[in-house]
Scaffold this motif. Structure first.
Motif, PDB file in Angstrom:
ATOM      1  N   VAL A   1       4.356   9.889  -7.350  1.00 35.74           N
ATOM      2  CA  VAL A   1       5.398  10.102  -8.355  1.00 35.74           C
ATOM      3  C   VAL A   1       4.765  10.297  -9.729  1.00 35.74           C
ATOM      4  O   VAL A   1       5.224  11.124 -10.527  1.00 35.74           O
ATOM      5  N   ALA A   2       3.692   9.569 -10.005  1.00 39.36           N
ATOM      6  CA  ALA A   2       3.024   9.684 -11.303  1.00 39.36           C
ATOM      7  C   ALA A   2       2.452  11.079 -11.522  1.00 39.36           C
ATOM      8  O   ALA A   2       2.381  11.554 -12.664  1.00 39.36           O
ATOM      9  N   LEU A   3       2.059  11.752 -10.453  1.00 37.21           N
ATOM     10  CA  LEU A   3       1.520  13.102 -10.589  1.00 37.21           C
ATOM     11  C   LEU A   3       2.551  14.077 -11.144  1.00 37.21           C
ATOM     12  O   LEU A   3       2.193  15.072 -11.777  1.00 37.21           O
ATOM     13  N   GLN A   4       3.826  13.795 -10.928  1.00 34.22           N
ATOM     14  CA  GLN A   4       4.879  14.716 -11.343  1.00 34.22           C
ATOM     15  C   GLN A   4       5.934  14.039 -12.222  1.00 34.22           C
ATOM     16  O   GLN A   4       7.068  14.493 -12.302  1.00 34.22           O
ATOM     17  N   VAL A   5       5.550  12.938 -12.869  1.00 32.83           N
ATOM     18  CA  VAL A   5       6.535  12.158 -13.614  1.00 32.83           C
ATOM     19  C   VAL A   5       7.073  12.925 -14.819  1.00 32.83           C
ATOM     20  O   VAL A   5       8.155  12.626 -15.326  1.00 32.83           O
ATOM     21  N   GLU A   6       6.355  13.948 -15.299  1.00 29.59           N
ATOM     22  CA  GLU A   6       6.875  14.719 -16.428  1.00 29.59           C
ATOM     23  C   GLU A   6       8.146  15.486 -16.055  1.00 29.59           C
ATOM     24  O   GLU A   6       8.863  15.966 -16.932  1.00 29.59           O
TER      25      GLU A   6
ATOM     26  N   ARG B   1      -4.380  11.551 -15.873  1.00 28.13           N
ATOM     27  CA  ARG B   1      -4.295  12.605 -16.883  1.00 28.13           C
ATOM     28  C   ARG B   1      -5.289  12.392 -18.018  1.00 28.13           C
ATOM     29  O   ARG B   1      -4.954  12.550 -19.174  1.00 28.13           O
ATOM     30  N   GLN B   2      -6.505  12.014 -17.689  1.00 32.96           N
ATOM     31  CA  GLN B   2      -7.523  11.920 -18.721  1.00 32.96           C
ATOM     32  C   GLN B   2      -7.882  13.327 -19.186  1.00 32.96           C
ATOM     33  O   GLN B   2      -8.377  14.130 -18.414  1.00 32.96           O
ATOM     34  N   SER B   3      -7.593  13.622 -20.418  1.00 34.45           N
ATOM     35  CA  SER B   3      -7.768  14.986 -20.913  1.00 34.45           C
ATOM     36  C   SER B   3      -9.237  15.339 -20.994  1.00 34.45           C
ATOM     37  O   SER B   3     -10.056  14.565 -21.510  1.00 34.45           O
TER      38      SER B   3
ATOM     39  N   LEU C   1      17.730  -6.263 -14.849  1.00 34.67           N
ATOM     40  CA  LEU C   1      18.596  -5.284 -14.195  1.00 34.67           C
ATOM     41  C   LEU C   1      17.801  -4.225 -13.462  1.00 34.67           C
ATOM     42  O   LEU C   1      18.206  -3.746 -12.400  1.00 34.67           O
ATOM     43  N   TYR C   2      16.662  -3.829 -14.025  1.00 31.84           N
ATOM     44  CA  TYR C   2      15.890  -2.730 -13.481  1.00 31.84           C
ATOM     45  C   TYR C   2      14.493  -3.196 -13.077  1.00 31.84           C
ATOM     46  O   TYR C   2      13.964  -4.183 -13.609  1.00 31.84           O
ATOM     47  N   ASP C   3      13.918  -2.447 -12.142  1.00 34.41           N
ATOM     48  CA  ASP C   3      12.569  -2.749 -11.669  1.00 34.41           C
ATOM     49  C   ASP C   3      11.573  -2.134 -12.653  1.00 34.41           C
ATOM     50  O   ASP C   3      11.172  -0.968 -12.523  1.00 34.41           O
ATOM     51  N   VAL C   4      11.187  -2.896 -13.633  1.00 32.43           N
ATOM     52  CA  VAL C   4      10.276  -2.417 -14.669  1.00 32.43           C
ATOM     53  C   VAL C   4       8.839  -2.364 -14.145  1.00 32.43           C
ATOM     54  O   VAL C   4       8.049  -1.506 -14.566  1.00 32.43           O
ATOM     55  N   ASP C   5       8.496  -3.228 -13.215  1.00 32.64           N
ATOM     56  CA  ASP C   5       7.125  -3.285 -12.719  1.00 32.64           C
ATOM     57  C   ASP C   5       6.715  -1.982 -12.038  1.00 32.64           C
ATOM     58  O   ASP C   5       5.601  -1.498 -12.227  1.00 32.64           O
ATOM     59  N   ILE C   6       7.624  -1.405 -11.248  1.00 29.67           N
ATOM     60  CA  ILE C   6       7.266  -0.175 -10.545  1.00 29.67           C
ATOM     61  C   ILE C   6       7.121   0.974 -11.531  1.00 29.67           C
ATOM     62  O   ILE C   6       6.271   1.857 -11.368  1.00 29.67           O
ATOM     63  N   VAL C   7       7.929   0.977 -12.592  1.00 32.66           N
ATOM     64  CA  VAL C   7       7.792   2.009 -13.622  1.00 32.66           C
ATOM     65  C   VAL C   7       6.471   1.831 -14.366  1.00 32.66           C
ATOM     66  O   VAL C   7       5.790   2.815 -14.698  1.00 32.66           O
ATOM     67  N   LEU C   8       6.095   0.596 -14.621  1.00 31.10           N
ATOM     68  CA  LEU C   8       4.789   0.341 -15.235  1.00 31.10           C
ATOM     69  C   LEU C   8       3.657   0.884 -14.371  1.00 31.10           C
ATOM     70  O   LEU C   8       2.708   1.506 -14.864  1.00 31.10           O
ATOM     71  N   THR C   9       3.763   0.656 -13.075  1.00 26.35           N
ATOM     72  CA  THR C   9       2.741   1.168 -12.155  1.00 26.35           C
ATOM     73  C   THR C   9       2.683   2.689 -12.204  1.00 26.35           C
ATOM     74  O   THR C   9       1.593   3.286 -12.217  1.00 26.35           O
ATOM     75  N   ILE C  10       3.841   3.338 -12.228  1.00 27.02           N
ATOM     76  CA  ILE C  10       3.887   4.800 -12.287  1.00 27.02           C
ATOM     77  C   ILE C  10       3.218   5.309 -13.563  1.00 27.02           C
ATOM     78  O   ILE C  10       2.410   6.247 -13.539  1.00 27.02           O
ATOM     79  N   LEU C  11       3.551   4.688 -14.690  1.00 26.18           N
ATOM     80  CA  LEU C  11       2.992   5.135 -15.968  1.00 26.18           C
ATOM     81  C   LEU C  11       1.491   4.892 -16.036  1.00 26.18           C
ATOM     82  O   LEU C  11       0.740   5.731 -16.562  1.00 26.18           O
ATOM     83  N   GLU C  12       1.034   3.771 -15.510  1.00 19.90           N
ATOM     84  CA  GLU C  12      -0.409   3.502 -15.512  1.00 19.90           C
ATOM     85  C   GLU C  12      -1.151   4.505 -14.637  1.00 19.90           C
ATOM     86  O   GLU C  12      -2.240   4.976 -14.986  1.00 19.90           O
ATOM     87  N   GLN C  13      -0.543   4.841 -13.488  1.00 19.89           N
ATOM     88  CA  GLN C  13      -1.150   5.853 -12.623  1.00 19.89           C
ATOM     89  C   GLN C  13      -1.168   7.214 -13.325  1.00 19.89           C
ATOM     90  O   GLN C  13      -2.154   7.957 -13.219  1.00 19.89           O
TER      91      GLN C  13
ATOM     92  N   SER D   1       0.832  -1.206   0.000  1.00 19.18           N
ATOM     93  CA  SER D   1       0.000   0.000   0.000  1.00 19.18           C
ATOM     94  C   SER D   1       0.868   1.258   0.000  1.00 19.18           C
ATOM     95  O   SER D   1       0.556   2.232  -0.699  1.00 19.18           O
ATOM     96  N   SER D   2       1.958   1.246   0.759  1.00 21.36           N
ATOM     97  CA  SER D   2       2.859   2.401   0.777  1.00 21.36           C
ATOM     98  C   SER D   2       3.559   2.571  -0.567  1.00 21.36           C
ATOM     99  O   SER D   2       3.729   3.696  -1.056  1.00 21.36           O
ATOM    100  N   ARG D   3       3.969   1.466  -1.173  1.00 21.51           N
ATOM    101  CA  ARG D   3       4.621   1.561  -2.480  1.00 21.51           C
ATOM    102  C   ARG D   3       3.659   2.089  -3.544  1.00 21.51           C
ATOM    103  O   ARG D   3       4.031   2.904  -4.388  1.00 21.51           O
ATOM    104  N   MET D   4       2.412   1.625  -3.494  1.00 16.87           N
ATOM    105  CA  MET D   4       1.424   2.100  -4.459  1.00 16.87           C
ATOM    106  C   MET D   4       1.124   3.581  -4.257  1.00 16.87           C
ATOM    107  O   MET D   4       0.951   4.337  -5.225  1.00 16.87           O
ATOM    108  N   GLU D   5       1.062   4.010  -3.014  1.00 11.09           N
ATOM    109  CA  GLU D   5       0.811   5.421  -2.735  1.00 11.09           C
ATOM    110  C   GLU D   5       1.959   6.283  -3.243  1.00 11.09           C
ATOM    111  O   GLU D   5       1.739   7.350  -3.838  1.00 11.09           O
ATOM    112  N   LEU D   6       3.189   5.835  -3.041  1.00 12.93           N
ATOM    113  CA  LEU D   6       4.332   6.581  -3.553  1.00 12.93           C
ATOM    114  C   LEU D   6       4.342   6.589  -5.081  1.00 12.93           C
ATOM    115  O   LEU D   6       4.648   7.613  -5.700  1.00 12.93           O
ATOM    116  N   ALA D   7       4.012   5.452  -5.679  1.00 16.77           N
ATOM    117  CA  ALA D   7       3.960   5.392  -7.146  1.00 16.77           C
ATOM    118  C   ALA D   7       2.899   6.354  -7.685  1.00 16.77           C
ATOM    119  O   ALA D   7       3.099   7.010  -8.716  1.00 16.77           O
ATOM    120  N   ARG D   8       1.789   6.452  -6.984  1.00 13.25           N
ATOM    121  CA  ARG D   8       0.722   7.370  -7.412  1.00 13.25           C
ATOM    122  C   ARG D   8       1.193   8.819  -7.329  1.00 13.25           C
ATOM    123  O   ARG D   8       0.937   9.629  -8.229  1.00 13.25           O
TER     124      ARG D   8
END
Length: 632
Positions: A329-334, A370-372, A353-365, A320-327
């Protein structure tokens, strides 16, 4: 810091043969044992002020010489007991924020209340606490810190809650109106002398003047204090975020090194319990910080949020803490850079080599947040709005349309930045030989197609992945290239793709004909094309001498990934590459080629699915080839 002195007699306590006594003409008749120490004292001064000692003495059997009292669970130990004993004898004692809590708990234990004697110790301590300690900034923090040694007593006596309330009240007050310590007062005076008192008083508060002081608190007290500060509602969210960053930098520095050192210590010695204890405390601290983050965007800097996320992965905090942080981070990922997303994988079950799953979570969030909004309201709604409210001015309608378009423009701009970021990230992770194809495609498909104005970067990432994974079969190569839009490739990318032997045949053919279609529609020049393609262009009255429009290539790439077009100097090069790929495709297993009703291979369906202009050009190209073969 404030202090108070009680009593007037000089200190006559002394130690003899490991026993503490008081100088007196009267022989002692009471022995008190506290935490392994013995005190030879007198009943009258102690029992006259301590109700608990009265009850213990009344219940204990009397001896001929000394009555012995055992106080094994005395709060504050021998120091606190000696303070109370000296008060009973009238000896001068000094109380401050450092020993107030211990003295208060000891006095409560001994029941030194007003019911026993007027002006007893409990009353005097309460007056000093309420009138002096709680009015001082530094005194309140030091007193709150000292409650850690007496958690239950401090809660029962409301010492903690009153200190926290006092601190929260002072945080929302300008520092010029708060009783600060000498060093803090000097700092505020310096600011006033530089900026002027009037300008300083006009500010809502001096930024972060309180954050460093409360950062000294342990996480449990800090969490309660921050909750009280936030509940007041007067503190801006960005100051809350800055305070949390100061606290994290103080208590979570070099967290990756600490965890690595703990793992090595656990592997080398039997000190694994202490290592796991340190990790557990750090995990609790991080989760508490995450729970305190304000909900507003921008309340915490992107770099700080990213550091918290990396620390959360290292410490293996709750999901839950990781998901909250990912959310968050996604707000300001630009604001991120490619290097920010290259988070090392620490999972034992993953070989990447890299944690791709957490980046996927960030991008999905990011995409879900950002639904226009629509760039303009539907025409029917505008008409009905005008009919229902004719009194509304045209200016108000234009203003709302401009606001909606501005919001949509900002959202689209963010998506364009993130698309560029993702393509750069894909180029980095594509070099990982253990990266599964499914994860590469998943990352690429998180960004919608309209956010990629040019597909050169995603093509470069695909090319790097094909180089790092030469054993991909044809089916996997087709899956990989589905994320590529050939119509958005630059001239340079098209030239490179046309001779790229790692690409599927269908992609190469699409690239060739989309390039011809673009040249036909824009009137551009096609450089070094085969003669039969030139004939098709001439049939469409296209002047091949006109140069193509300028194309921007802003992405810097390593030398080994640069596109080489030296092999395309001859017109025969592209045709030979195409013939080789056609021959290769004809040798494929029939199971991979679905046939239509007439029994033709499905690759003709791909050609038929091309847009109108390329389709016409392809048919003419085939007719030219057919006529040429008949003549020969």
């Amino acid at each position: 810091m404030k202090f108070i002195k009680l009593g007037s007699r000089p200190d006559t306590f002394y130690t003899a043969d490991a026993v503490r006594s008081v100088s007196s003409d009267v022989s002692s008749d009471l022995v008190v044992q506290v935490k392994g120490s013995r005190y030879m004292l007198h009943k009258f001064p102690l029992l006259s002020k301590c109700l608990r000692l009265q009850r213990i003495c009344s219940e204990a059997p009397e001896t001929l010489q000394h009555q012995i009292l055992q106080l094994p669970d005395f709060p504050g130990g021998i120091d606190a007991f000696e303070l109370c004993a000296k008060f009973c004898y009238g000896i001068t004692i000094t109380l401050s924020a450092y020993n107030l809590v211990a003295a208060r708990c000891a006095a409560e234990y001994l029941q030194m209340t007003e019911d026993v004697e007027k002006g007893n110790l409990v009353c005097k301590l309460e007056v000093f606490f309420n009138s002096c300690i709680l009015h001082g900034w530094r005194d309140s923090i030091v007193t709150l810190q000292s409650t850690k040694a007496f958690p239950l007593w401090s809660e029962d006596l409301r010492i903690r809650s009153r200190c926290i309330e006092a601190i929260a009240l002072k945080v929302s007050t300008h520092p010029s109106k708060v009783s600060l310590s000498h060093s803090q007062s000097r700092r505020v005076r310096d600011e006033m002398s530089c900026n002027g008192k009037e300008s300083l008083l006009q500010k809502p508060m001096t930024k972060g003047w309180w954050a460093e002081d409360i950062a000294e608190l342990g996480i449990d007290l800090y969490w309660r204090t921050m909750i009280a500060i936030k509940s007041d509602g007067k503190m801006p969210s960005n100051l809350i975020g800055e305070a949390l960053q100061i606290y994290a930098s103080r208590w979570l520095p070099y967290i990756s090194r600490k965890v690595k050192a703990n793992k090595e210590a656990a592997a080398s010695d039997s000190d694994s319990d202490s290592a796991s204890e340190v990790t557990s405390k750090s995990r609790l601290l991080l989760e508490s910080i995450v729970s305190l983050l304000p909900s507003e965007k921008g309340s915490a800097t992107y770099s700080f949020l990213l550091k918290l996320l990396k620390a959360a992965i290292i410490l293996n905090v709750s999901s839950s803490s990781r998901m909250e942080l990912a959310r968050r981070v996604a707000l300001q990922v630009e604001e991120a850079r490619v290097s920010d997303l290259l988070i090392p994988s620490l999972s034992n079950s993953s070989t990447t080599l890299y944690d791709v799953d957490i980046v996927l979570t960030i991008l999905e969030q990011f995409m879900s947040q950002r639904q226009s909004p629509p760039t303009s309201p539907p025409r029917s709604k505008l008409v009905s709005e005008r009919r229902r409210r004719r009194s509304r001015s045209a200016e108000n309608i234009d203003f709302k349309l401009q606001e909606s378009r501005r919001s949509s423009s900002a959202s689209h701009s963010s998506k364009l930045k993130v698309a560029k970021l993702v393509d750069g990230y894909l180029q980095e992770i594509a070099r990982d030989k253990n990266l599964p194809l499914s994860k590469f495609i998943a990352v690429a498909e998180t960004i919608p197609n309209f956010s990629r104005l040019v597909h050169d970067d995603i093509y470069r990432a695909i090319n790097i992945y094909l180089k790092a994974h030469p054993d991909l079969n044809k089916s996997d190569r087709k899956k990989l290239c589905r994320v590529l839009d050939c119509t958005k490739l630059s001239i340079e990318a098209c030239i490179h793709a046309a001779q790229n032997e790692k690409l599927p045949l269908r992609v190469v053919v699409q690239v060739l004909f989309f390039e011809q279609a673009r040249a036909a529609t824009t009137g551009g020049k096609v450089t070094e094309l085969p003669g039969n393609i030139k004939a098709v262009l001439a049939a469409h009255n296209i002047d091949p001498s006109k140069p193509p429009g300028p194309l921007s290539t802003t992405t810097s790439i390593p030398a080994d990934d640069q596109w080489s077009i030296s092999g395309l100097k001859s017109p025969k090069s592209r045709l030979s590459t195409l013939r080789m790929k056609l021959a290769e495709d004809d040798d494929l297993d029939e199971n991979e080629m679905n046939t239509d009703v007439m029994g033709r291979p499905s690759k003709f369906k791909g050609f038929c699915a091309l847009p109108t202009v390329p389709k016409k050009m392809f048919s003419k190209f085939m007719s030219i080839n057919r006529n040429g073969s008949e003549k020969s």
